[in-house]
Structures are given as C-alpha cells and as structure tokens.
Design an enzyme around this catalytic site. Structure first.
Site, PDB file in Angstrom:
ATOM      1  CE  LYS A 119     -14.309  -6.059  -0.894  1.00  0.00           C
ATOM      2  NZ  LYS A 119     -13.738  -6.165   0.449  1.00  0.00           N
ATOM      3  CE  LYS A 132      -6.055 -10.533  -3.394  1.00  0.00           C
ATOM      4  NZ  LYS A 132      -6.765  -9.408  -2.930  1.00  0.00           N
ATOM      5  CE  LYS A 156      -4.215  -2.015   1.580  1.00  0.00           C
ATOM      6  NZ  LYS A 156      -4.697  -2.847   2.650  1.00  0.00           N
TER       7      LYS A 156
HETATM    8  P1  ADP Z   1     -10.249  -7.034  -1.283  1.00  0.00           P
HETATM    9  O1  ADP Z   1      -8.832  -7.353  -1.663  1.00  0.00           O
HETATM   10  O2  ADP Z   1     -11.144  -7.092  -2.465  1.00  0.00           O
HETATM   11  O3  ADP Z   1     -10.386  -5.721  -0.530  1.00  0.00           O
HETATM   12  P2  ADP Z   1     -10.695  -8.228   1.284  1.00  0.00           P
HETATM   13  O4  ADP Z   1      -9.364  -7.761   1.740  1.00  0.00           O
HETATM   14  O5  ADP Z   1     -11.902  -7.591   1.873  1.00  0.00           O
HETATM   15  O6  ADP Z   1     -10.754  -8.168  -0.314  1.00  0.00           O
HETATM   16  O7  ADP Z   1     -10.773  -9.811   1.504  1.00  0.00           O
HETATM   17  C1  ADP Z   1     -11.774 -10.539   2.176  1.00  0.00           C
HETATM   18  C2  ADP Z   1     -11.448 -12.015   2.063  1.00  0.00           C
HETATM   19  O8  ADP Z   1     -11.473 -12.431   0.690  1.00  0.00           O
HETATM   20  C3  ADP Z   1     -10.034 -12.359   2.555  1.00  0.00           C
HETATM   21  O9  ADP Z   1     -10.057 -13.634   3.152  1.00  0.00           O
HETATM   22  C4  ADP Z   1      -9.220 -12.369   1.300  1.00  0.00           C
HETATM   23  O10 ADP Z   1      -8.068 -13.181   1.413  1.00  0.00           O
HETATM   24  C5  ADP Z   1     -10.205 -12.954   0.314  1.00  0.00           C
HETATM   25  N1  ADP Z   1      -9.924 -12.500  -1.062  1.00  0.00           N
HETATM   26  C6  ADP Z   1     -10.035 -11.249  -1.555  1.00  0.00           C
HETATM   27  N2  ADP Z   1      -9.711 -11.208  -2.860  1.00  0.00           N
HETATM   28  C7  ADP Z   1      -9.385 -12.485  -3.215  1.00  0.00           C
HETATM   29  C8  ADP Z   1      -8.962 -13.112  -4.444  1.00  0.00           C
HETATM   30  N3  ADP Z   1      -8.861 -12.424  -5.563  1.00  0.00           N
HETATM   31  N4  ADP Z   1      -8.706 -14.432  -4.419  1.00  0.00           N
HETATM   32  C9  ADP Z   1      -8.827 -15.154  -3.278  1.00  0.00           C
HETATM   33  N5  ADP Z   1      -9.233 -14.622  -2.105  1.00  0.00           N
HETATM   34  C10 ADP Z   1      -9.505 -13.312  -2.055  1.00  0.00           C
END
Ligand code: ADP
Ligand code: TRP
Length: 320
Positions: free
Chosen positions: A192, A189, A110
């Site tokens: 959001k 990947k 980040k």
């Molecule tokens: P984002 O990266 O979209 O903000 P979050 O950090 O809110 O997602 O992640 C919530 C859950 O979903 C976590 O357990 C995270 O590891 C999983 N997750 C998010 N994006 C992915 C992805 N592309 N593939 C696998 N798991 C994911």
C-alpha cells in the site's frame, strides 16, 4: 496451536495481503484456534483522518468476511477494543533494549524514505509483540516483510520469561515461501505504501486497468519469453493450477504470445476467483450493524483470553 495475525487498516486489501496472510489464516480456521484482528492502533502511527480510519476498519472487516472468515470459528475483532494490549505493551517496553528496535528494517526503511518518525512508529514492534503474546499465540501467518517483527516478539518473550518465569509463549512466524513476496504492478513488492497494488475488491474496469498496466520488458509479440522473469506470470501462479501454468509457460517460451494476452488470462482467473467473494461482500456491506456486532462479539472472546494473561503478567512483575 493458536494462530494469530493482524492487518493494518491503512488502505484496501491487495493480492499480497490476501495470499500471504488472509488466505492461510482463513484456511485453517476449522482445525486450529484462530485469532484475527484489524490493527487500527497500528494504523495511528501515520495519523490518518479519523473518519477515514473508521471507514477503513469497516472495509477490512467486510473483506475478511467476504473471503470466508467464519466468525463462529475465528475470533475476529478490532485491535483497539482490547485495552490489555497497551498495558502489556508498557510492561514489554521495559524489558526491550533500544538496540533491538533500532535494528528493525521496516523502521529504518521508512526513515530512509524521508518519513519523520514519531515514537509510535519506532515502538510499533513492541505493540505487535504485545498483540501476539497477550493471546499466547503460537503460529503467526505473515508475509516475509513481517518476519523480523515476529522474531522481535519472540526475543521480547524470552527476555520477559528469563526475568519473570515461564509465562509467555514463544511465537513462530509462518511464511509460505511461494507467496512470501507477491510482486506489485511495477515488479517490486506489492505494498500500500508503494502505490503498486492490485486490490482484491473494487470496480472491475479499474482493476482490469491495473492488470493491464503491469510492467513488462520490451520484447515483441513474436519473441520467445522467459516466464520466470515476468511479474504477470508470477501473479498467474497465485491462481492457476499446474496444467494452466504449464500451458502458459509453453506459450511464453514458444513466442507468438504477447504480454497483453497473458494479462488478460490472468485477469480472467482473478475475476473467477474473487467474483463470488465480491457478491458476498456487496450483500454484507448493506448491514453495518451486523458487521459491528461480529466485531463486538469477537472482542469479548479475545478480551477473556487477554484478561487471563494480563493478570498472570501483572502478578509476575509485581503490579498486584
Ligand atoms: P502493506 O505493505 O501493503 O501496507 P501490510 O503491512 O498491511 O501491507 O501487511 C499485511 C500482511 O500482508 C502482512 O502479513 C504482510 O507481511 C503481508 N503482505 C503485504 N504485502 C505483501 C506482499 N507483497 N507479499 C507478501 N505478503 C505481503
Ligand atoms: N504489523 C503487521 C503489518 O503491518 C500487522 C500486525 C499488527 C500483525 N499486529 C500483528 C501481524 C500481530 C501479525 C501479528 O502487516
């Protein structure tokens, strides 16, 4: 065994969130004690608009319930309702070496992307450790990007126990290899923060457009294609059974089958899968009071476990 996981209400739930975290956590709720929460305090690290944050919490609650979370089986709550978390966090802060947090990839990434970090963003893995350790959770279903944070929680628990006795339980991340990193529409990947997501709920036309915009290479309709190099096929794997996979794989390899066809088939399986959930979600959305009451009940159950741990911890560190 106690399963626990959380999700930040930082936007709409997407396929990566669903397959890596929601689905496995919901799938085991009948066999194992399951704690699931909406991590609204985590979302504060990027200072969202307060009204937007409230609305996102409500939406995530709807998403979980529509996808099959059973509030009679799982303890489902809003993170900020459990005040013991921040108390435990401070105590854990005091056994956490700075170096441990400085090594966290997600923080470093980040900062590398130009975000000016606040202390909350830096300290966030300790808050996550408190979330996990407060309930003496054993299994943490997450995507691969969260692996290091669960390792940090384990490390902090060990440091605490070494100093104060065997009180905290060492958690283990639970990562399903086939969904560890779900790709987004750009092949990176899905996240959001990268603007490349496919949301699991929403306007059908808009979602179809997302599927149609998945980036593929420039091979023509007639060319034979390698399914394993294609993000459309990677997403198709999330939904299809073996027979459907073999069929699509043959079509790729034989040629005469375009990416547009594959995207359409993928979209159809998506609609088949989430269509029923969407109907349930629309129904639930009309009863805000019911959703609030589920989160309140969940918080009460969570608080009683949290209370026992924090009493033990307070006593161990000399705060009584
Ligand atoms: P984002 O990266 O979209 O903000 P979050 O950090 O809110 O997602 O992640 C919530 C859950 O979903 C976590 O357990 C995270 O590891 C999983 N997750 C998010 N994006 C992915 C992805 N592309 N593939 C696998 N798991 C994911
Ligand atoms: N940090 C996780 C994420 O961004 C969400 C989260 C907060 C979490 N606390 C947790 C996940 C505890 C598992 C366990 O995805």
């Amino acid at each position: 065994m106690r399963i626990l996981s959380g999700i930040q209400p930082s936007g709409r739930i997407h396929l990566g969130n669903y397959f890596a975290m929601m689905k496995p956590a919901i799938a085991t709720q009948n066999e194992a004690e399951t704690f699931l929460f909406i991590a609204d305090m985590h979302a504060l690290t990027v200072l969202p608009d307060p009204e937007v944050l409230r609305e996102r919490v409500f939406n995530v609650a709807l998403d979980f319930l529509a996808c099959g979370l059973n509030p009679e089986k799982s303890v489902f709550f809003r993170h900020s309702e459990i005040h013991e978390i921040t108390e435990l966090m401070w105590i854990l802060d005091c056994v956490t070496p700075l170096g441990l947090l400085e090594r966290c990839h997600s923080y470093k990434e980040k900062v590398a992307r130009g975000i000016k970090p606040n202390h909350g963003l830096f300290a966030y893995p300790v808050l996550m450790a408190a979330d996990i350790l407060l309930y003496k959770s054993t299994n943490i279903p997450v995507g691969k990007d969260q692996k290091q944070h669960v390792e940090v929680a384990r490390d902090i628990a060990q440091r605490f126990n070494n100093r104060y006795g065997d009180i905290l339980v060492l958690p283990q991340e639970q990562i399903r290899e086939n969904v560890a990193i779900v790709p987004g529409i750009d092949g990176q990947k899905m996240s959001k923060s990268y603007g490349n997501t496919i949301e699991i709920f929403g306007n059908e036309k808009k979602i179809r457009k997302k599927f149609m915009s998945i980036v593929t290479d420039s091979q023509g309709l007639d060319d034979p294609k390698d399914p394993e190099k294609c993000p459309v096929f990677a997403l198709y794997k999330l939904f299809a059974d073996q027979k459907q996979l073999d069929e699509m794989s043959d079509k790729y390899r034989n040629g005469g089958y375009g990416y547009g066809h594959a995207k359409q088939e993928l979209f159809e399986l998506f609609m088949e899968y989430f269509g029923e959930f969407q109907k349930k979600r629309d129904e639930l959305a009309t009863d805000r009071t019911y959703i609030e009451s589920i989160l309140k009940d969940g918080a009460e159950k969570a608080r009683s476990v949290a209370h026992d741990t924090i009493c033990e911890v307070r006593k161990a560190v000399g705060l009584t």
